[in-house]
Motif scaffolding. Structure first.
Motif, PDB file in Angstrom:
ATOM      1  N   LEU A  65      -8.118  32.941 -29.671  1.00  0.00           N
ATOM      2  CA  LEU A  65      -8.097  34.088 -30.586  1.00  0.00           C
ATOM      3  C   LEU A  65      -8.803  33.762 -31.899  1.00  0.00           C
ATOM      4  O   LEU A  65      -9.527  34.587 -32.453  1.00  0.00           O
ATOM      5  N   SER A  66      -8.562  32.570 -32.415  1.00  0.00           N
ATOM      6  CA  SER A  66      -9.251  32.105 -33.618  1.00  0.00           C
ATOM      7  C   SER A  66      -9.119  30.591 -33.704  1.00  0.00           C
ATOM      8  O   SER A  66      -8.237  30.006 -33.077  1.00  0.00           O
ATOM      9  N   PHE A  83      -5.695  29.640 -35.662  1.00  0.00           N
ATOM     10  CA  PHE A  83      -4.757  30.745 -35.470  1.00  0.00           C
ATOM     11  C   PHE A  83      -3.385  30.464 -36.076  1.00  0.00           C
ATOM     12  O   PHE A  83      -2.725  31.376 -36.590  1.00  0.00           O
ATOM     13  N   VAL A 131     -15.307  30.852 -29.758  1.00  0.00           N
ATOM     14  CA  VAL A 131     -14.214  31.277 -30.641  1.00  0.00           C
ATOM     15  C   VAL A 131     -14.815  31.526 -32.032  1.00  0.00           C
ATOM     16  O   VAL A 131     -14.796  30.651 -32.894  1.00  0.00           O
ATOM     17  N   LYS A 152     -14.039  33.505 -34.633  1.00  0.00           N
ATOM     18  CA  LYS A 152     -13.248  33.826 -35.818  1.00  0.00           C
ATOM     19  C   LYS A 152     -12.457  32.614 -36.299  1.00  0.00           C
ATOM     20  O   LYS A 152     -11.950  31.841 -35.503  1.00  0.00           O
ATOM     21  N   PRO A 176      -7.916  37.024 -35.773  1.00  0.00           N
ATOM     22  CA  PRO A 176      -8.637  37.471 -34.575  1.00  0.00           C
ATOM     23  C   PRO A 176      -9.327  38.811 -34.786  1.00  0.00           C
ATOM     24  O   PRO A 176      -8.733  39.761 -35.283  1.00  0.00           O
TER      25      PRO A 176
END
Length: 235
Positions: free
Chosen positions: A162-163, A166, A226, A228, A232
């Protein structure tokens, strides 16, 4: 860090006791702040070995920056919002209080679970399922100071798809939840959140720069998968 992390709950419990002594009850806002923070600190001791691989331990080291921060800054700034609640009690009602506490505990859990997911992935050298599927990752090579070529596995699935950082997102969300119940009438309840946000964003940039230097083209491949940093879909 041990003495500070043990002192943190002592301070906020003392603030709750002082509020009770002063007004005869513990306000809803104080309950939210104290309960979520206590669980957050408990998470630190439960997952203590995981912090050995954090940027604080591995790269910042125990100089003036870390030692002064732990001994002075943490016990004052990290608990300032709870101190503010002593003389500014706020009643939110049982349903809203429970909702705040549940949301805060959820964010603490997600923060813990994301760190645990990556630690477990590294421990098992990538041979693990993430969210029910085989872990996806990029194998990045780097050279040590002695000229030896080694490899690292960069997880690209689960939370870490997601990042790239995260785990900072639920940590910030938890901090906001235990600061926000009082509303926006004064800046003091947000002191911890306002400090933590630039701290973690700066840490994300520093960690990215270090990894870009360390892994070179493999880091660019990882960033393409990935893209970001923290949020996200946004940043």
């Amino acid at each position: 860090c041990h003495s500070v992390m043990m002192g943190w709950p002592v301070l906020i419990l003392s603030y709750a006791a002082k509020q009770y002594e002063t007004i005869g009850y513990v306000s809803d806002a104080m309950w939210i702040s104290v309960i979520v923070q206590l669980v957050y600190v408990a998470k630190f001791f439960w997952w203590e070995t995981g912090y050995l691989s954090s940027i604080d331990i591995m790269h910042d080291r125990a100089g003036y920056y870390i030692c002064w921060g732990c001994l002075v800054w943490v016990p004052t700034v990290y608990t300032l919002h709870t101190y503010y609640y002593i003389f500014h009690p706020l009643t939110l009602g049982t349903p809203l209080t429970i909702a705040y506490i549940a949301a805060g505990l959820l964010m603490v859990y997600v923060n813990f679970d994301s760190d645990r997911q990556r630690q477990n992935f590294r421990k098992k050298n990538g041979n693990v399922n993430v969210w029910g599927k085989p872990a996806k990752y990029i194998t990045a090579t780097y050279k040590t100071e002695k000229g030896e070529t080694k490899q690292s596995l960069l997880l690209t699935s689960g939370y870490w798809g997601l990042s790239r950082h995260f785990h900072y997102l639920p940590e910030l969300a938890a901090a906001l939840i235990w600061c926000v119940p009082y509303g926006f009438e004064h800046v003091m309840p947000f002191s911890y959140f306002l400090f933590l946000t630039p701290l973690l964003f700066d840490r994300a940039f520093r960690d990215d720069a270090r990894c870009a230097y360390k892994y070179g083209q493999d880091w660019k491949k990882y960033c393409a998968v990935v893209p970001k940093r923290i949020i996200p879909g946004l940043f």
